[in-house]
Design an enzyme around this catalytic site. Structure first.
Site, PDB file in Angstrom:
ATOM      1  N   LYS A 176       0.873  -1.180   0.000  1.00  0.00           N
ATOM      2  CA  LYS A 176       0.000   0.000   0.000  1.00  0.00           C
ATOM      3  C   LYS A 176       0.902   1.219   0.000  1.00  0.00           C
ATOM      4  O   LYS A 176       1.476   1.580   1.014  1.00  0.00           O
ATOM      5  CB  LYS A 176      -0.900  -0.010   1.246  1.00  0.00           C
ATOM      6  CG  LYS A 176      -2.186   0.727   1.064  1.00  0.00           C
ATOM      7  CD  LYS A 176      -2.394   2.110   1.513  1.00  0.00           C
ATOM      8  CE  LYS A 176      -1.659   2.913   2.457  1.00  0.00           C
ATOM      9  NZ  LYS A 176      -1.417   4.282   1.912  1.00  0.00           N
ATOM     10  N   SER A 230       5.178   7.526  10.234  1.00  0.00           N
ATOM     11  CA  SER A 230       5.282   8.304  11.468  1.00  0.00           C
ATOM     12  C   SER A 230       5.163   7.396  12.695  1.00  0.00           C
ATOM     13  O   SER A 230       4.566   6.313  12.629  1.00  0.00           O
ATOM     14  CB  SER A 230       4.161   9.339  11.504  1.00  0.00           C
ATOM     15  OG  SER A 230       2.907   8.685  11.526  1.00  0.00           O
ATOM     16  N   GLU A 251       9.617   1.238  11.103  1.00  0.00           N
ATOM     17  CA  GLU A 251      10.678   2.203  10.852  1.00  0.00           C
ATOM     18  C   GLU A 251      10.043   3.577  10.925  1.00  0.00           C
ATOM     19  O   GLU A 251       9.206   3.899  10.085  1.00  0.00           O
ATOM     20  CB  GLU A 251      11.244   1.926   9.443  1.00  0.00           C
ATOM     21  CG  GLU A 251      12.608   2.432   9.240  1.00  0.00           C
ATOM     22  CD  GLU A 251      13.513   1.935  10.331  1.00  0.00           C
ATOM     23  OE1 GLU A 251      13.950   2.796  11.122  1.00  0.00           O
ATOM     24  OE2 GLU A 251      13.754   0.726  10.422  1.00  0.00           O
ATOM     25  N   CYS A 285      13.590  10.682   7.395  1.00  0.00           N
ATOM     26  CA  CYS A 285      13.599  10.257   8.805  1.00  0.00           C
ATOM     27  C   CYS A 285      14.996  10.431   9.385  1.00  0.00           C
ATOM     28  O   CYS A 285      15.155  10.536  10.595  1.00  0.00           O
ATOM     29  CB  CYS A 285      13.087   8.839   8.953  1.00  0.00           C
ATOM     30  SG  CYS A 285      13.836   7.691   7.827  1.00  0.00           S
ATOM     31  N   GLU A 386       9.773  15.752  16.031  1.00  0.00           N
ATOM     32  CA  GLU A 386      10.100  15.697  14.602  1.00  0.00           C
ATOM     33  C   GLU A 386       9.255  16.710  13.833  1.00  0.00           C
ATOM     34  O   GLU A 386       8.049  16.786  14.024  1.00  0.00           O
ATOM     35  CB  GLU A 386       9.831  14.289  14.070  1.00  0.00           C
ATOM     36  CG  GLU A 386      10.305  14.113  12.649  1.00  0.00           C
ATOM     37  CD  GLU A 386      10.198  12.669  12.160  1.00  0.00           C
ATOM     38  OE1 GLU A 386       9.141  12.049  12.373  1.00  0.00           O
ATOM     39  OE2 GLU A 386      11.173  12.179  11.564  1.00  0.00           O
TER      40      GLU A 386
HETATM   41  P1  ADP Z   1       4.081  10.135   6.667  1.00  0.00           P
HETATM   42  O1  ADP Z   1       4.010  11.362   7.501  1.00  0.00           O
HETATM   43  O2  ADP Z   1       5.446   9.686   6.317  1.00  0.00           O
HETATM   44  O3  ADP Z   1       3.100  10.098   5.543  1.00  0.00           O
HETATM   45  P2  ADP Z   1       2.247   8.363   7.966  1.00  0.00           P
HETATM   46  O4  ADP Z   1       2.534   7.536   9.163  1.00  0.00           O
HETATM   47  O5  ADP Z   1       1.154   9.346   8.009  1.00  0.00           O
HETATM   48  O6  ADP Z   1       3.639   8.999   7.645  1.00  0.00           O
HETATM   49  O7  ADP Z   1       1.989   7.418   6.716  1.00  0.00           O
HETATM   50  C1  ADP Z   1       2.796   6.319   6.390  1.00  0.00           C
HETATM   51  C2  ADP Z   1       1.958   5.260   5.706  1.00  0.00           C
HETATM   52  O8  ADP Z   1       1.004   4.758   6.640  1.00  0.00           O
HETATM   53  C3  ADP Z   1       1.149   5.777   4.520  1.00  0.00           C
HETATM   54  O9  ADP Z   1       1.146   4.799   3.493  1.00  0.00           O
HETATM   55  C4  ADP Z   1      -0.230   5.948   5.109  1.00  0.00           C
HETATM   56  O10 ADP Z   1      -1.261   5.860   4.159  1.00  0.00           O
HETATM   57  C5  ADP Z   1      -0.288   4.784   6.068  1.00  0.00           C
HETATM   58  N1  ADP Z   1      -1.293   4.922   7.129  1.00  0.00           N
HETATM   59  C6  ADP Z   1      -1.799   6.050   7.668  1.00  0.00           C
HETATM   60  N2  ADP Z   1      -2.738   5.770   8.603  1.00  0.00           N
HETATM   61  C7  ADP Z   1      -2.831   4.418   8.664  1.00  0.00           C
HETATM   62  C8  ADP Z   1      -3.623   3.492   9.433  1.00  0.00           C
HETATM   63  N3  ADP Z   1      -4.498   3.914  10.317  1.00  0.00           N
HETATM   64  N4  ADP Z   1      -3.436   2.175   9.212  1.00  0.00           N
HETATM   65  C9  ADP Z   1      -2.535   1.736   8.323  1.00  0.00           C
HETATM   66  N5  ADP Z   1      -1.782   2.547   7.566  1.00  0.00           N
HETATM   67  C10 ADP Z   1      -1.913   3.869   7.727  1.00  0.00           C
END
Ligand code: ADP
Length: 496
Positions: A176, A230, A251, A285, A386
């Protein structure tokens, strides 16, 4: 500019989301430029992809690992041919400058060739049995269907760190990609398909985290999850995975310190600080977000850093001479703005930047000026949290020991850098810095694929990518072969 509509890849077929919903991928340097339309998938799409991956696993796991590796090797060769095109498409969807997107594609190429070699290794162990005429060994086995959730900042490199080791190990995958940068993952997977990957071995389900990521984490047939993103989302994902004992590799964030001692080569330390803080517009990161400077050189270092930060050319990453591209989206800009306010309210001194850029080359995108804060103390939020933007804090210190203490005083532990000519201090720092990565006389960014990648504390949960990724994507089987032709009881028959 016209744009294409992309589909999910499920069991070798390109399919829209079941609901027919889509979302748009925009160019952050020019929000009027639509890069493509992608499926906004949900649980039903994930379920179909999992079924396809499960079916493909039955045959993929039996393909000899060296043969699986040949496909990865071919993929690396094709990526070399397509490098320029994919780099340009990546800059268009993600924003970072061409030199860096070429580097991102190169990292996937390096990973392909490195992991392809693993096809003829995947070493297990043999060990003596405690009983006569008995053979003991351990072999690596694939996990089955694995899920991958990736971020937007390294949209081809990070998927390659996950997909290639998972594939060479015999797993089938569902990825995904991040909603801001799905195209680069599509390009990577298309290249795998062109290299001969059988249908269903890798599936893409595009969409938003809660709609398409969460069902992947929760699906009972997904045996493991590899996540980069994140710390907030990572924690959520880990809690959900824990409910059904699903292994998960996380990570996540960093608040990486570059320490500059009085004896450092200042020019080198400045080059490192600028590249570490403003490369990828600070959206790594491993980005340098704290610069710890020793009192003796602090004034000169600060003045020169600010002077050089002011001169950085910000603009569209495809244009010649541009050094800093846009931030990936409005939300990231909002975060940068928020932290500028927080830092000022806490008493940090804004030395340059601190605002969005909306003029000329920056008028249509999400740009933020390279920002430097002085007078930052370790307790301030700007020194601990961060930002993931082009914002760096200068913290002054007296002694080397104090610098190590400040560097370690945060929740994260990804990357660290020390600039010094003193070999004793360099080795002390290597021992004492609480981080997964320590650089000596080099910036906090610049990981190579054949080294362990990951961090301690809130940065991760103990796994490493790069050279150690195979450990996550395989499980051990202990095998005993008794050729004595009689019952031999361990711990009993050999007790004397
Ligand atoms: P970034 O700030 O690097 O986008 P995120 O943690 O928001 O970090 O997103 C990283 C990945 O996690 C993306 O592919 C995002 O769509 C996915 N993501 C966000 N929310 C969820 C969730 N509740 N469950 C699974 N994946 C998620």
């Amino acid at each position: 500019m016209s744009h294409r509509t992309y589909l999910n890849l499920i069991g070798g077929e390109w399919l829209p989301a079941r609901t027919g919903k889509t979302f748009r991928n925009l160019n952050p340097a020019n929000r009027e430029d639509v890069v493509g339309e992608f499926p906004a998938s949900g649980a039903e799409d994930v379920a179909r992809a999992v079924a396809a991956a499960k079916k493909a696993f039955a045959t993929w796991r039996l393909v000899p690992a060296p043969k699986r590796a040949e496909i990865l090797y071919r993929c690396g060769q094709l990526l070399q041919e397509r490098k320029e095109q994919y780099a340009r498409e990546m800059t268009r969807e993600m924003g970072k400058v061409l030199a860096e997107t070429r580097g991102d594609v190169q990292e996937a190429i390096d990973e392909a060739f490195y992991v392809a070699g693993e096809g003829r290794r995947l070493f297990g162990k043999t060990t003596p049995s405690e009983l006569q005429n008995k053979f003991a060994m351990s072999v690596r086995m694939p996990l089955g269907v694995v899920g991958m959730i990736t971020p937007w900042n390294f949209p081809m490199a990070i998927p390659s760190w996950k997909l290639f080791p998972a594939l060479v190990s015999g797993n089938t995958c569902i990825i995904k990609p991040a909603e801001d940068t799905p195209l680069s993952t599509y390009n990577l997977v298309q290249t795998l398909v062109d290299a001969g990957l059988p249908p269903g071995v890798v599936n893409i389900v595009a969409g938003f985290g809660p709609d398409a990521g969460a069902p992947l984490v929760e699906h009972p047939d997904v045996r493991a999850i590899s996540f980069t993103g994140s710390s907030e989302v990572g924690s959520l994902v880990a809690q959900r995975a824990a409910a059904n004992f699903k292994p998960i590799s996380l990570e996540m964030g960093g608040k990486n310190a570059q320490i500059v001692l009085d004896d450092a080569n200042l020019e080198l330390a400045l080059d490192g600080a600028l590249w570490g803080a403003f490369g990828t517009t600070g959206q790594r990161c491993t980005a340098t977000s704290r610069i710890l400077v020793q009192k003796g050189i602090a004034a000169e270092f600060t003045a020169r850093l600010v002077e050089r930060a002011k001169k950085l050319k910000v603009g569209n990453g495809v244009d010649d001479g541009v050094e800093v591209g846009p931030q990936v989206n409005e939300q990231q800009i909002e975060t940068s703005k928020k932290y500028v306010e927080i830092a000022q309210a806490e008493g940090a001194k804004l030395l340059t930047g601190g605002q969005t850029l909306t003029e000329d080359a920056c008028s249509k995108g999400t740009f933020f000026a390279p920002t430097v804060f002085g007078g930052v103390t370790p307790a301030m939020r700007i020194a601990r949290e961060e930002v993931f933007g082009p914002v760096v804090s200068l913290i002054e210190f007296d002694t080397f020991e104090k610098a190590i203490e400040i560097a370690n005083s945060i929740d994260y532990g990804l990357s660290t850098a020390l600039y010094t000519k003193d070999v004793n201090r360099a080795f002390t720092a290597i021992r004492d810095l609480e981080a997964g990565i320590t650089y000596i006389n080099a910036p906090t960014i610049g990981a190579e694929v054949h080294m362990p990648f990951g961090g301690v504390k809130h940065t991760g949960n103990g796994h490493r990518e790069g050279s150690e990724a195979i450990d996550f994507f395989t499980t051990w089987k202990a095998v005993y072969v008794d050729y004595s032709d009689k019952l031999q009881r361990a711990q009993i028959d050999n007790a004397e």
